[in-house]
Scaffold this motif. Structure first.
Motif, PDB file in Angstrom:
ATOM      1  N   ASP A   3       0.814  -1.220   0.000  1.00  0.00           N
ATOM      2  CA  ASP A   3       0.000   0.000   0.000  1.00  0.00           C
ATOM      3  C   ASP A   3       0.843   1.264   0.000  1.00  0.00           C
ATOM      4  N   LEU A  71      -6.561   5.445  -3.241  1.00  0.00           N
ATOM      5  CA  LEU A  71      -6.136   4.200  -2.612  1.00  0.00           C
ATOM      6  C   LEU A  71      -7.285   3.583  -1.826  1.00  0.00           C
ATOM      7  N   GLU A  72      -8.067   4.410  -1.182  1.00  0.00           N
ATOM      8  CA  GLU A  72      -9.236   3.929  -0.438  1.00  0.00           C
ATOM      9  C   GLU A  72     -10.269   3.309  -1.383  1.00  0.00           C
ATOM     10  N   SER A  75      -8.932  -0.119  -2.575  1.00  0.00           N
ATOM     11  CA  SER A  75      -8.998  -1.146  -1.529  1.00  0.00           C
ATOM     12  C   SER A  75     -10.422  -1.604  -1.271  1.00  0.00           C
ATOM     13  N   SER A  76     -11.366  -0.682  -1.270  1.00  0.00           N
ATOM     14  CA  SER A  76     -12.752  -1.018  -0.924  1.00  0.00           C
ATOM     15  C   SER A  76     -13.522  -1.637  -2.076  1.00  0.00           C
ATOM     16  N   SER A  78     -11.960  -3.857  -4.433  1.00  0.00           N
ATOM     17  CA  SER A  78     -11.207  -5.022  -4.942  1.00  0.00           C
ATOM     18  C   SER A  78     -10.646  -4.787  -6.346  1.00  0.00           C
TER      19      SER A  78
END
Length: 366
Positions: A3, A71-72, A75-76, A78
């Motif tokens: 990350d 980035l959020e 990640s949320s 997939s």
């Protein structure tokens, strides 16, 4: 990529003036994205293309907030990430000087299969183009190629649909972020495409399907595939841009010819006339030109094509496959058919597209 590395990579993309080419120069020079941001001014200045204005933009702290938000989202939702330095980055695209620094994808995309072609064309596909696309993909199905297109109206969505019907992996390269689908009417295809294939883009979730994005998208379609096929196109259109990009990348280009009076064959005919594309009349043309293990794979394609042959037709086909070009009279003699019958059988086989007539009453298997 962890990350933290991804965070800095996204931040680098938000530095105004840093495009794919400069970003790749920086990564190649410093080895990691974090090292780029830790580099001294004198080190950055040594990179071709970086001047005082760009150096000032590196100090813009808002790039990190933007990177954090993206980035959020990744990640949320997939979202898969691959950079030009990764082993799973499309191999052919990696060799294009202007390839994207980062690709975002969703679904179940696998790029291990090297037989990858793009199919593009007009958004106003005709019955001629529709029928050709259906037959072409069905003929290629035994070779298990990946079908790439742009998920737009017309030829694009038809290519995706026929790929799915033949259980082929298909990838839609879109001109916007993966937080939306354009056109909205194509949402009904998303789930099935992501089962065996999916979507790919270089654009962030904040990007909308703006006009200029489609041109940028086209270089991915052309660059990641072995060949680009133009099924129908007017005299001007996005598919011709894709074909020209494919030529610049030294990729094979194929175009389906049409009548000179047909509006949506003019682009294809011009590509052929100006020697910017090979003539494409069937899957066998593509297989031959790309040298796709011809002896083994043509037989595999033919096996599927000839399911509809009756016993007499199969007997004649097998003979022609073994003997090559042969006279009508000799075919009748060797296959034990009277002349009056052989003519009718050969005509039916020609209409089915499994043999072709040649000058001098010769015939050969396709």
């Amino acid at each position: 990529m962890n990350d933290q590395e991804l965070f800095y990579l996204l931040a680098l993309q938000r530095v105004e003036g840093v495009g794919d080419i400069i970003a790749k120069k920086l990564l190649t020079q410093f080895g990691s994205v974090e090292a780029v941001f830790q580099a001294k001014v004198s080190q950055l200045k040594a990179i071709d293309g970086i001047g005082s204005v760009l150096l000032k933009n590196f100090k813009d702290q808002s790039i990190f907030a933007k990177a954090e938000r993206e980035l959020e989202f990744i990640s949320s939702n997939s979202i898969s990430i691959t950079t030009f330095q990764d082993a799973d980055y499309p191999e052919r695209l990696k060799h294009c000087f202007d390839s994207p620094l980062v690709l975002f994808s969703s679904g179940n995309i696998s790029l291990k299969n090297q037989k990858m072609i793009s199919i593009v064309g007009t958004r106003q596909i005709t019955s001629y183009g529709l029928d050709f696309c259906r037959k072409f993909i069905a003929e290629l199905a035994p070779l298990n190629p990946v079908i790439v297109s742009g998920f737009a109206y017309g030829v694009d969505i038809v290519a995706h649909q026929f790929a799915m019907e033949n259980n082929l992996q298909t990838i839609g390269v879109v001109a916007h972020g993966l937080n939306q689908i354009y056109p909205k009417s194509h949402k009904k295809y998303v789930a099935k495409m992501e089962e065996n294939g999916g979507f790919m883009t270089e654009f962030w979730s904040s990007s909308n399907p703006d006009k200029e994005n489609f041109v940028r998208r086209n270089r991915i379609v052309a660059g990641m595939t072995e060949a680009t096929i133009v099924i129908e196109s007017a005299e001007r259109g996005g598919s011709l841009i894709t074909a020209n990009l494919a030529n610049e990348y030294n990729r094979d280009v194929f175009a389906v010819p049409g009548r000179v009076s047909d509006k949506y064959s003019q682009g294809c005919n011009t590509l052929i006339k100006t020697q910017k594309a090979n003539v494409l009349t069937s899957a066998s043309d593509l297989i031959y030109m790309l040298n796709w293990d011809i002896e083994k794979e043509v037989k595999s394609v033919q096996k599927q094509l000839f399911v509809a042959l009756d016993d007499d037709e199969q007997k004649i086909y097998d003979y022609l496959l073994q003997s090559g070009k042969e006279l009508l009279d000799v075919i009748a003699l060797r296959c034990d058919f009277p002349i009056y019958r052989i003519s009718g059988i050969l005509l039916n086989m020609e209409l089915k597209g499994v043999i072709r007539p040649l000058p001098g009453k010769l015939f050969e298997a396709i």
